[in-house]
Design a protein around this motif. Structure first.
Motif, PDB file in Angstrom:
ATOM      1  N   ASN A  85       0.820  -1.226   0.000  1.00 28.03           N
ATOM      2  CA  ASN A  85       0.000   0.000   0.000  1.00 28.03           C
ATOM      3  C   ASN A  85       0.851   1.271   0.000  1.00 28.03           C
ATOM      4  O   ASN A  85       0.374   2.355   0.314  1.00 28.03           O
ATOM      5  N   VAL A  86       2.124   1.114  -0.369  1.00 27.73           N
ATOM      6  CA  VAL A  86       3.005   2.275  -0.479  1.00 27.73           C
ATOM      7  C   VAL A  86       3.484   2.382  -1.937  1.00 27.73           C
ATOM      8  O   VAL A  86       3.930   1.389  -2.525  1.00 27.73           O
ATOM      9  N   PHE A  87       3.348   3.588  -2.496  1.00 31.44           N
ATOM     10  CA  PHE A  87       3.787   3.832  -3.865  1.00 31.44           C
ATOM     11  C   PHE A  87       4.845   4.944  -3.834  1.00 31.44           C
ATOM     12  O   PHE A  87       4.849   5.778  -2.948  1.00 31.44           O
ATOM     13  N   VAL A  88       5.746   4.904  -4.807  1.00 30.46           N
ATOM     14  CA  VAL A  88       6.849   5.866  -4.814  1.00 30.46           C
ATOM     15  C   VAL A  88       6.907   6.527  -6.189  1.00 30.46           C
ATOM     16  O   VAL A  88       6.728   5.866  -7.212  1.00 30.46           O
ATOM     17  N   ILE A  89       7.150   7.817  -6.202  1.00 32.03           N
ATOM     18  CA  ILE A  89       7.167   8.538  -7.480  1.00 32.03           C
ATOM     19  C   ILE A  89       8.255   9.603  -7.495  1.00 32.03           C
ATOM     20  O   ILE A  89       8.640  10.134  -6.452  1.00 32.03           O
ATOM     21  N   GLY A  90       8.768   9.871  -8.697  1.00 29.07           N
ATOM     22  CA  GLY A  90       9.722  10.967  -8.884  1.00 29.07           C
ATOM     23  C   GLY A  90      11.119  10.588  -8.434  1.00 29.07           C
ATOM     24  O   GLY A  90      11.526   9.433  -8.493  1.00 29.07           O
ATOM     25  N   ASP A  91      11.860  11.581  -7.972  1.00 30.32           N
ATOM     26  CA  ASP A  91      13.268  11.367  -7.632  1.00 30.32           C
ATOM     27  C   ASP A  91      13.461  10.391  -6.468  1.00 30.32           C
ATOM     28  O   ASP A  91      14.566   9.885  -6.269  1.00 30.32           O
ATOM     29  N   ALA A  92      12.428  10.146  -5.687  1.00 23.36           N
ATOM     30  CA  ALA A  92      12.566   9.306  -4.491  1.00 23.36           C
ATOM     31  C   ALA A  92      12.790   7.829  -4.798  1.00 23.36           C
ATOM     32  O   ALA A  92      13.292   7.087  -3.957  1.00 23.36           O
ATOM     33  N   THR A  93      12.447   7.365  -6.005  1.00 17.86           N
ATOM     34  CA  THR A  93      12.546   5.935  -6.312  1.00 17.86           C
ATOM     35  C   THR A  93      13.985   5.533  -6.625  1.00 17.86           C
ATOM     36  O   THR A  93      14.835   6.376  -6.855  1.00 17.86           O
ATOM     37  N   ASN A  94      14.223   4.242  -6.691  1.00 13.47           N
ATOM     38  CA  ASN A  94      15.534   3.746  -7.148  1.00 13.47           C
ATOM     39  C   ASN A  94      15.442   3.174  -8.566  1.00 13.47           C
ATOM     40  O   ASN A  94      16.317   2.440  -8.995  1.00 13.47           O
ATOM     41  N   ILE A  95      14.362   3.486  -9.295  1.00 17.07           N
ATOM     42  CA  ILE A  95      14.214   2.879 -10.625  1.00 17.07           C
ATOM     43  C   ILE A  95      15.236   3.469 -11.604  1.00 17.07           C
ATOM     44  O   ILE A  95      15.658   4.610 -11.440  1.00 17.07           O
ATOM     45  N   PRO A  96      15.639   2.698 -12.618  1.00 22.35           N
ATOM     46  CA  PRO A  96      16.669   3.186 -13.541  1.00 22.35           C
ATOM     47  C   PRO A  96      16.118   4.126 -14.609  1.00 22.35           C
ATOM     48  O   PRO A  96      16.215   3.870 -15.798  1.00 22.35           O
ATOM     49  N   ALA A  97      15.506   5.220 -14.172  1.00 23.34           N
ATOM     50  CA  ALA A  97      15.041   6.249 -15.100  1.00 23.34           C
ATOM     51  C   ALA A  97      15.618   7.569 -14.616  1.00 23.34           C
ATOM     52  O   ALA A  97      16.047   7.687 -13.466  1.00 23.34           O
ATOM     53  N   SER A  98      15.649   8.572 -15.491  1.00 27.66           N
ATOM     54  CA  SER A  98      16.186   9.871 -15.093  1.00 27.66           C
ATOM     55  C   SER A  98      15.381  10.455 -13.946  1.00 27.66           C
ATOM     56  O   SER A  98      14.175  10.247 -13.854  1.00 27.66           O
ATOM     57  N   LYS A  99      16.065  11.187 -13.095  1.00 24.68           N
ATOM     58  CA  LYS A  99      15.377  11.920 -12.045  1.00 24.68           C
ATOM     59  C   LYS A  99      15.075  13.303 -12.607  1.00 24.68           C
ATOM     60  O   LYS A  99      15.934  14.182 -12.632  1.00 24.68           O
ATOM     61  N   ALA A 100      13.871  13.481 -13.129  1.00 25.18           N
ATOM     62  CA  ALA A 100      13.527  14.710 -13.844  1.00 25.18           C
ATOM     63  C   ALA A 100      12.021  14.920 -13.807  1.00 25.18           C
ATOM     64  O   ALA A 100      11.250  13.970 -13.633  1.00 25.18           O
ATOM     65  N   GLY A 101      11.615  16.166 -13.992  1.00 22.05           N
ATOM     66  CA  GLY A 101      10.202  16.529 -13.937  1.00 22.05           C
ATOM     67  C   GLY A 101       9.362  15.798 -14.973  1.00 22.05           C
ATOM     68  O   GLY A 101       8.245  15.373 -14.680  1.00 22.05           O
ATOM     69  N   SER A 102       9.913  15.638 -16.175  1.00 17.70           N
ATOM     70  CA  SER A 102       9.126  14.960 -17.215  1.00 17.70           C
ATOM     71  C   SER A 102       8.863  13.513 -16.818  1.00 17.70           C
ATOM     72  O   SER A 102       7.776  12.979 -17.044  1.00 17.70           O
ATOM     73  N   VAL A 103       9.854  12.897 -16.201  1.00 18.66           N
ATOM     74  CA  VAL A 103       9.704  11.505 -15.756  1.00 18.66           C
ATOM     75  C   VAL A 103       8.618  11.426 -14.679  1.00 18.66           C
ATOM     76  O   VAL A 103       7.736  10.565 -14.719  1.00 18.66           O
ATOM     77  N   ALA A 104       8.656  12.362 -13.732  1.00 20.99           N
ATOM     78  CA  ALA A 104       7.633  12.397 -12.678  1.00 20.99           C
ATOM     79  C   ALA A 104       6.247  12.542 -13.305  1.00 20.99           C
ATOM     80  O   ALA A 104       5.283  11.895 -12.878  1.00 20.99           O
ATOM     81  N   HIS A 105       6.156  13.362 -14.328  1.00 18.13           N
ATOM     82  CA  HIS A 105       4.864  13.554 -14.993  1.00 18.13           C
ATOM     83  C   HIS A 105       4.363  12.251 -15.625  1.00 18.13           C
ATOM     84  O   HIS A 105       3.215  11.852 -15.434  1.00 18.13           O
ATOM     85  N   PHE A 106       5.235  11.587 -16.388  1.00 17.16           N
ATOM     86  CA  PHE A 106       4.813  10.334 -17.031  1.00 17.16           C
ATOM     87  C   PHE A 106       4.488   9.273 -15.978  1.00 17.16           C
ATOM     88  O   PHE A 106       3.532   8.511 -16.116  1.00 17.16           O
ATOM     89  N   GLU A 107       5.294   9.231 -14.925  1.00 21.15           N
ATOM     90  CA  GLU A 107       5.018   8.285 -13.836  1.00 21.15           C
ATOM     91  C   GLU A 107       3.662   8.576 -13.199  1.00 21.15           C
ATOM     92  O   GLU A 107       2.942   7.667 -12.778  1.00 21.15           O
ATOM     93  N   GLY A 108       3.328   9.868 -13.124  1.00 19.95           N
ATOM     94  CA  GLY A 108       2.078  10.283 -12.474  1.00 19.95           C
ATOM     95  C   GLY A 108       0.853   9.655 -13.113  1.00 19.95           C
ATOM     96  O   GLY A 108      -0.085   9.240 -12.430  1.00 19.95           O
ATOM     97  N   GLU A 109       0.874   9.583 -14.449  1.00 14.22           N
ATOM     98  CA  GLU A 109      -0.260   8.998 -15.162  1.00 14.22           C
ATOM     99  C   GLU A 109      -0.403   7.510 -14.794  1.00 14.22           C
ATOM    100  O   GLU A 109      -1.505   7.002 -14.619  1.00 14.22           O
ATOM    101  N   ILE A 110       0.750   6.837 -14.694  1.00 14.93           N
ATOM    102  CA  ILE A 110       0.764   5.410 -14.362  1.00 14.93           C
ATOM    103  C   ILE A 110       0.360   5.209 -12.902  1.00 14.93           C
ATOM    104  O   ILE A 110      -0.460   4.348 -12.571  1.00 14.93           O
ATOM    105  N   LEU A 111       0.924   6.031 -12.042  1.00 12.88           N
ATOM    106  CA  LEU A 111       0.678   5.882 -10.609  1.00 12.88           C
ATOM    107  C   LEU A 111      -0.799   6.074 -10.284  1.00 12.88           C
ATOM    108  O   LEU A 111      -1.367   5.335  -9.472  1.00 12.88           O
ATOM    109  N   LEU A 112      -1.423   7.052 -10.915  1.00 12.75           N
ATOM    110  CA  LEU A 112      -2.843   7.295 -10.661  1.00 12.75           C
ATOM    111  C   LEU A 112      -3.646   6.028 -10.962  1.00 12.75           C
ATOM    112  O   LEU A 112      -4.438   5.565 -10.142  1.00 12.75           O
ATOM    113  N   GLU A 113      -3.401   5.459 -12.126  1.00  5.53           N
ATOM    114  CA  GLU A 113      -4.118   4.236 -12.508  1.00  5.53           C
ATOM    115  C   GLU A 113      -3.879   3.116 -11.513  1.00  5.53           C
ATOM    116  O   GLU A 113      -4.814   2.417 -11.112  1.00  5.53           O
ATOM    117  N   ASN A 114      -2.615   2.950 -11.107  1.00 10.73           N
ATOM    118  CA  ASN A 114      -2.303   1.832 -10.224  1.00 10.73           C
ATOM    119  C   ASN A 114      -2.824   2.035  -8.802  1.00 10.73           C
ATOM    120  O   ASN A 114      -3.226   1.073  -8.155  1.00 10.73           O
TER     121      ASN A 114
END
Lengths: 101, 415
Positions: free
Chosen positions: B286-315
């Motif tokens: 029940n914990v989700f992580v988004i943006g620079d806080a994650t350890n995923i191998p993607a850039s730590k950047a605003g655009s990435v947070a935005h794209f993640e946001g669409e996915i996170l909302l759904e999940n």
């Protein structure tokens, strides 16, 4: 040297072993010799740690090796001069470390 | 009433507060967002401040300006997450129970991680530009600096906005040229990577640009310490690079709160182990992580947070419904790279596909050139500030697909 690299060993363009399961300590010594490194027990501690982490699917960085408790970063550079993670990964028979992002 | 708690009201947290507020039934769900203060920085703007292109007031707004009414904002430091009891403990002792937790606590620079970095020369001859203070102090320094060895250094490979130090370098070259003192400045780019950037095709393009601008690159340089007395950078294998003015990107780490919660990755950098596709925390469902806080191998950047946001909302919505998490983040990243003199390049990539040349379809401004400095890309970069304040933070859908598209990209050596 060439005799040890039997035709069944598949290497990628940059000379990294494609299948980590084919790795043996002898092969490691052979790879190391090409990098002018004579492997000691300490080297093998690092190599085994790298192989274990790779098997777990953990992306590797120099910093992670430095936090492993096996060597600090300084020592890691001494053991595998140059680019220590690239050099040690090749000797450990795991893929070239992917710098993410 | 059920509770959804968001930690961090930066880019990712603010965006999620807006999206979730819109999507969740207010009778059923209470949304709370926590951050230590009420100051929101437009971080991409820090790059422009040292050169006087943006003024400090361009990049600061109250966080509450971007949070919807009906979401509770608590200005308080988070002490830790107690995931076994579904609660967050704030530093004033208050506890917040949650059904769902979103961690958006970002990344920060930690100059203290490197010996000699934050010492006598800090904010005298050594500056960062990843903080409000660093970029404004550096602006003052650059106004009167007469030239010498300017060194730009990355202390670690894993940093927020990996193109920013290159952009800084290009803008510095243009700045000194416009000032008429470029011939008095040696610019050296010192990086722990094997080249200018992480991905081959982008590295080739950027290396050519660096060459043209007479900027020296020192690769494979992993910083061990800064010698303040001799003004040299020293690597772990005892290479040395002298500087008169050092612009550093210090070691980046996740929030100390992650460390206090015992939830950090094993490299000690305090980024949270996160499923790179679903954005669910590895340790708690029940914990989700988004943006620079994650350890995923993607850039730590605003655009990435935005794209993640669409996915996170759904999940998050799927999780609440008890359904499987089906939305998958592909690692999509989209970055403008300032190259100086009113031009910028654009890169668009994901986990599988490196930045490629070609055209990027853009509905408002027309197709933009990928991996090539153009004036239109620079217009896009500047327009992003407006997009950030007015669309991105408030969770609106941007005219860019969430998943990376191959449309317009040129795959192989046909270029």
């Amino acid at each position: 040297m060439e005799t040890l690299l039997t035709p069944t060993l598949e290497l990628d363009k940059e000379g990294y072993l494609k299948n980590p399961a084919q790795w043996t300590p002898e092969l490691a010594r052979d790879f190391a010799a090409k990098a002018n490194i004579v492997l000691t027990d300490k080297h093998f501690d690092v190599l085994n740690w790298l192989r274990a982490k790779h098997a777990e699917g953990v992306p590797l960085t120099i910093r992670k090796v430095g936090a492993s408790g096996i060597v600090d970063i300084k020592k890691f550079y001494e053991l595998f001069p140059g680019g220590p993670l690239k050099v040690s990964s090749k000797i450990a028979g795991i893929p070239k470390p992917a710098s993410c992002i | 009433m059920k509770s959804l708690v968001i930690l961090g009201a930066g880019t990712a947290g603010t965006m999620m507060a807006n999206k979730l507020h819109h999507a969740l039934n207010p009778v059923e769900w209470r949304i709370t967002i926590v951050d230590r203060d009420n100051v929101h920085y437009y971080q991409p703007g820090f790059l422009f401040i040292p050169f006087g292109l943006y003024q400090p007031e361009d990049v600061v707004r109250p966080r509450t300006d971007f949070l919807p009414k009906g979401v509770t904002f608590i200005p308080q430091e988070v002490d830790r997450i107690d995931g076994n009891h579904d609660q967050v403990i704030l530093s004033n002792g208050q506890t917040l129970h949650y059904e769902v937790l979103v961690v958006a606590t970002g990344a920060e620079v930690v100059p203290e991680e490197t010996e000699g970095m934050k010492a006598e020369l800090w904010y005298k001859d050594i500056f960062d530009f990843y903080t409000f203070e660093g970029s404004t102090q550096l602006a003052k320094k650059l106004q009167n600096w007469q030239g010498g060895n300017l060194v730009i250094n990355l202390a670690e490979t894993l940093i927020k906005c990996p193109v920013a130090p290159l952009e800084f370098t290009f803008l510095a070259d243009a700045f000194f040229e416009d000032k008429g003192i470029r011939d008095k400045v040696n610019i050296t780019y010192v990086t722990p990577l094997s080249g200018a950037f992480t991905k081959p095709k982008a590295t080739a393009m950027l290396s050519t640009l660096l060459d043209e601008k007479k900027i020296k690159v020192v690769p494979d340089f992993y910083l061990a310490r800064v010698d303040n007395e001799r003004k040299v950078l020293v690597s772990y294998d005892e290479q040395e690079v002298p500087f008169d003015l050092l612009v550093t990107v210090p070691v980046n780490k996740g929030s100390k709160m992650v460390e206090r919660s015992g939830l950090g990755d094993e490299d000690g950098l305090n980024f949270m182990p996160t499923d790179k596709y679903t954005l669910q925390a590895k340790k708690f469902d029940n914990v989700f992580v988004i943006g620079d806080a994650t350890n995923i191998p993607a850039s730590k950047a605003g655009s990435v947070a935005h794209f993640e946001g669409e996915i996170l909302l759904e999940n998050v919505l799927s999780y609440i419904q008890g359904e499987a998490l089906e939305a998958r983040f592909d690692g999509h990243s989209n970055c403008f790279i300032e190259t100086g003199h009113g031009k910028a390049a654009l890169i668009d990539f994901n986990y599988e596909t490196e930045p490629l040349p070609g055209k990027f379809p853009w509905p408002l401004l027309g197709p933009m050139d990928l991996l090539k400095p153009t004036r239109l890309n620079h217009v896009g970069k500047l327009a992003f500030k407006w997009v950030y304040w007015h669309m991105l933070l408030t969770g609106k859908t941007l005219p860019v697909p969430t998943h990376m598209s191959m449309s317009g990209k040129i795959k192989e050596e046909t270029v």
